[in-house]
Each structure stands twice: as structure tokens, then as C-alpha cells.
Design a protein around this motif. Sequence first.
Motif, PDB file in Angstrom:
ATOM      1  N   GLY A  84       0.834  -1.195   0.000  1.00  0.00           N
ATOM      2  CA  GLY A  84       0.000   0.000   0.000  1.00  0.00           C
ATOM      3  C   GLY A  84       0.864   1.239   0.000  1.00  0.00           C
ATOM      4  O   GLY A  84       2.070   1.170   0.215  1.00  0.00           O
ATOM      5  N   PHE A  85       0.244   2.388  -0.272  1.00  0.00           N
ATOM      6  CA  PHE A  85       0.972   3.651  -0.281  1.00  0.00           C
ATOM      7  C   PHE A  85      -0.009   4.802  -0.123  1.00  0.00           C
ATOM      8  O   PHE A  85      -1.203   4.663  -0.338  1.00  0.00           O
ATOM      9  CB  PHE A  85       1.778   3.835  -1.575  1.00  0.00           C
ATOM     10  CG  PHE A  85       0.927   3.959  -2.809  1.00  0.00           C
ATOM     11  CD1 PHE A  85       0.415   5.196  -3.214  1.00  0.00           C
ATOM     12  CD2 PHE A  85       0.615   2.848  -3.575  1.00  0.00           C
ATOM     13  CE1 PHE A  85      -0.391   5.312  -4.339  1.00  0.00           C
ATOM     14  CE2 PHE A  85      -0.184   2.951  -4.702  1.00  0.00           C
ATOM     15  CZ  PHE A  85      -0.686   4.191  -5.089  1.00  0.00           C
ATOM     16  N   ASN A  86       0.533   5.936   0.238  1.00  0.00           N
ATOM     17  CA  ASN A  86      -0.180   7.214   0.192  1.00  0.00           C
ATOM     18  C   ASN A  86       0.692   8.158  -0.619  1.00  0.00           C
ATOM     19  O   ASN A  86       1.915   8.093  -0.532  1.00  0.00           O
ATOM     20  CB  ASN A  86      -0.386   7.806   1.591  1.00  0.00           C
ATOM     21  CG  ASN A  86      -1.379   7.023   2.417  1.00  0.00           C
ATOM     22  OD1 ASN A  86      -2.255   6.364   1.885  1.00  0.00           O
ATOM     23  ND2 ASN A  86      -1.231   7.085   3.722  1.00  0.00           N
ATOM     24  N   SER A  87       0.074   9.020  -1.401  1.00  0.00           N
ATOM     25  CA  SER A  87       0.839  10.057  -2.110  1.00  0.00           C
ATOM     26  C   SER A  87       0.239  11.415  -1.767  1.00  0.00           C
ATOM     27  O   SER A  87      -0.963  11.533  -1.537  1.00  0.00           O
ATOM     28  CB  SER A  87       0.836   9.819  -3.615  1.00  0.00           C
ATOM     29  OG  SER A  87      -0.469   9.910  -4.143  1.00  0.00           O
ATOM     30  N   TYR A  88       1.102  12.424  -1.716  1.00  0.00           N
ATOM     31  CA  TYR A  88       0.717  13.761  -1.283  1.00  0.00           C
ATOM     32  C   TYR A  88       1.291  14.803  -2.252  1.00  0.00           C
ATOM     33  O   TYR A  88       1.880  14.449  -3.263  1.00  0.00           O
ATOM     34  CB  TYR A  88       1.256  14.038   0.132  1.00  0.00           C
ATOM     35  CG  TYR A  88       0.853  13.001   1.145  1.00  0.00           C
ATOM     36  CD1 TYR A  88      -0.397  13.024   1.719  1.00  0.00           C
ATOM     37  CD2 TYR A  88       1.735  11.987   1.523  1.00  0.00           C
ATOM     38  CE1 TYR A  88      -0.782  12.069   2.651  1.00  0.00           C
ATOM     39  CE2 TYR A  88       1.364  11.028   2.443  1.00  0.00           C
ATOM     40  CZ  TYR A  88       0.110  11.071   3.018  1.00  0.00           C
ATOM     41  OH  TYR A  88      -0.264  10.125   3.936  1.00  0.00           O
ATOM     42  N   GLN A 126      -3.950   4.989  -0.871  1.00  0.00           N
ATOM     43  CA  GLN A 126      -4.139   3.651  -1.422  1.00  0.00           C
ATOM     44  C   GLN A 126      -3.639   2.642  -0.392  1.00  0.00           C
ATOM     45  O   GLN A 126      -2.516   2.148  -0.475  1.00  0.00           O
ATOM     46  CB  GLN A 126      -3.371   3.521  -2.747  1.00  0.00           C
ATOM     47  CG  GLN A 126      -3.755   2.322  -3.570  1.00  0.00           C
ATOM     48  CD  GLN A 126      -5.176   2.411  -4.086  1.00  0.00           C
ATOM     49  OE1 GLN A 126      -5.643   3.454  -4.517  1.00  0.00           O
ATOM     50  NE2 GLN A 126      -5.872   1.294  -4.052  1.00  0.00           N
ATOM     51  N   GLY A 127      -4.490   2.337   0.607  1.00  0.00           N
ATOM     52  CA  GLY A 127      -4.106   1.435   1.686  1.00  0.00           C
ATOM     53  C   GLY A 127      -3.679   0.064   1.214  1.00  0.00           C
ATOM     54  O   GLY A 127      -2.817  -0.566   1.827  1.00  0.00           O
ATOM     55  N   TRP A 128      -4.270  -0.402   0.140  1.00  0.00           N
ATOM     56  CA  TRP A 128      -3.875  -1.686  -0.443  1.00  0.00           C
ATOM     57  C   TRP A 128      -3.863  -1.518  -1.944  1.00  0.00           C
ATOM     58  O   TRP A 128      -4.812  -0.968  -2.529  1.00  0.00           O
ATOM     59  CB  TRP A 128      -4.841  -2.803  -0.018  1.00  0.00           C
ATOM     60  CG  TRP A 128      -4.397  -4.159  -0.452  1.00  0.00           C
ATOM     61  CD1 TRP A 128      -3.180  -4.725  -0.240  1.00  0.00           C
ATOM     62  CD2 TRP A 128      -5.155  -5.129  -1.175  1.00  0.00           C
ATOM     63  NE1 TRP A 128      -3.128  -5.980  -0.779  1.00  0.00           N
ATOM     64  CE2 TRP A 128      -4.331  -6.260  -1.364  1.00  0.00           C
ATOM     65  CE3 TRP A 128      -6.442  -5.153  -1.693  1.00  0.00           C
ATOM     66  CZ2 TRP A 128      -4.752  -7.398  -2.030  1.00  0.00           C
ATOM     67  CZ3 TRP A 128      -6.867  -6.287  -2.348  1.00  0.00           C
ATOM     68  CH2 TRP A 128      -6.029  -7.402  -2.514  1.00  0.00           C
ATOM     69  N   VAL A 129      -2.823  -1.985  -2.595  1.00  0.00           N
ATOM     70  CA  VAL A 129      -2.687  -1.824  -4.050  1.00  0.00           C
ATOM     71  C   VAL A 129      -3.517  -2.831  -4.831  1.00  0.00           C
ATOM     72  O   VAL A 129      -3.670  -2.698  -6.040  1.00  0.00           O
ATOM     73  CB  VAL A 129      -1.208  -1.905  -4.499  1.00  0.00           C
ATOM     74  CG1 VAL A 129      -0.411  -0.766  -3.903  1.00  0.00           C
ATOM     75  CG2 VAL A 129      -0.589  -3.253  -4.179  1.00  0.00           C
ATOM     76  N   GLY A 130      -4.059  -3.834  -4.172  1.00  0.00           N
ATOM     77  CA  GLY A 130      -4.854  -4.851  -4.849  1.00  0.00           C
ATOM     78  C   GLY A 130      -4.028  -6.087  -5.150  1.00  0.00           C
ATOM     79  O   GLY A 130      -2.795  -6.078  -5.077  1.00  0.00           O
TER      80      GLY A 130
END
Length: 181
Positions: free
Chosen positions: A123-127, A162-166
Motif C-alpha cells: 500500500g501507499f499514500n501520495s501527497y 491507497q491502503g492496499w494496491v490490490g
Amino acid sequence: MTRTRRFLTMLATAALLLTALATPTQAISSLKAAAAPAKHCVIVVGKAPPGQPSPIRSSACSADYATAQREAGATATVLLMEWFWNANNSPPNLTHIHGDYGDCDSAGYRIIVKDDWANNISGFNSYSHCNVVTGFNWPSTVDWSGDEQTWSNYSVCSCLLQGWVGSFMNDRIEAFWIRRG
């Protein structure tokens, strides 16, 4: 006299045995403490030349984000991304990507995922206006080809959480292209 000698011998043997047992335990505890993985890493990247990856300017890891940020020289940069080892960052283990060029624009940043993070991001977060993110499984530095998936968010937050990328890209990401959409 024999009883006293035997008692002293047993006492000395017990003391030596306790010392021998305590020393390796203390040494192992010290090694575990020294080898404990850092919870927060900071990587500072620069603006990517056209079609090329963003250069890594610096990086540092520490038990806390503020120390890693300071040690990487990232205090005057912008936070671009956070990578999660596990979905929804549970348990927490983060790498923070900072940009020294500023917020994302339409060209954005192209980040090669290295070391332990390659093929381990869930998962990731973008800012910082990086609201379109493409993850690649096999990035070619010439054409950035390979399996890929794009996530986007055009809401008012100028971010992408995007807590989980799938299942398709889970533990398969080797590069990101993050940009403003």
C-alpha cells in the motif's frame, strides 16, 4: 574440612555457571537491540530527466520519522509518498519519499523501488498534488514498460490514499511514476 571445601567448590561452580549463562543472554539481547529494524526511512529524490528515474539525493532510517527526516536532510523538501510494507500499514513500517523539486507537476517523479522494498509494497499514500500514481513491476529506464497499474484521485485533497494496491500489484512493485493529473 572436606564439607567446607565441597561447599565452596559448589558455590564457585554455581557462580561461574550463572556468569556463563548471563553473559550470552546479555550479548544476545544487545545484538537484538542493535539489529532491530528501523521503523521509518526517508528517501529524498530529485526531478527526473525525461524518461529517466529521479535521482536519489539522500536517505536515512531511524526509529522515528523526525530523526530520519533530519538525517536525510529532508526538512526543506515536500512529502511525496509513504510506502507500506503491509496493507493499510499494519504493522507500521514506513518509507517516506520526499522531493527536493517541490510538488508534483504533470511530469512528476519516477522512483525506482530499491533494496528490501522492491516487490514488497502492499500500500501507499501520495501527497503534494501527486494524485496519479502508476506502479510498475518491471521498469525499463528507457520506456518504463512491464506490468503496471494506475491509481488516481481527482478529489479536492490533492492526494491519493491507497491502503492496499490490490491483488494484481501486491508485492510486485519495482517503480512508481507519481504526477499531477
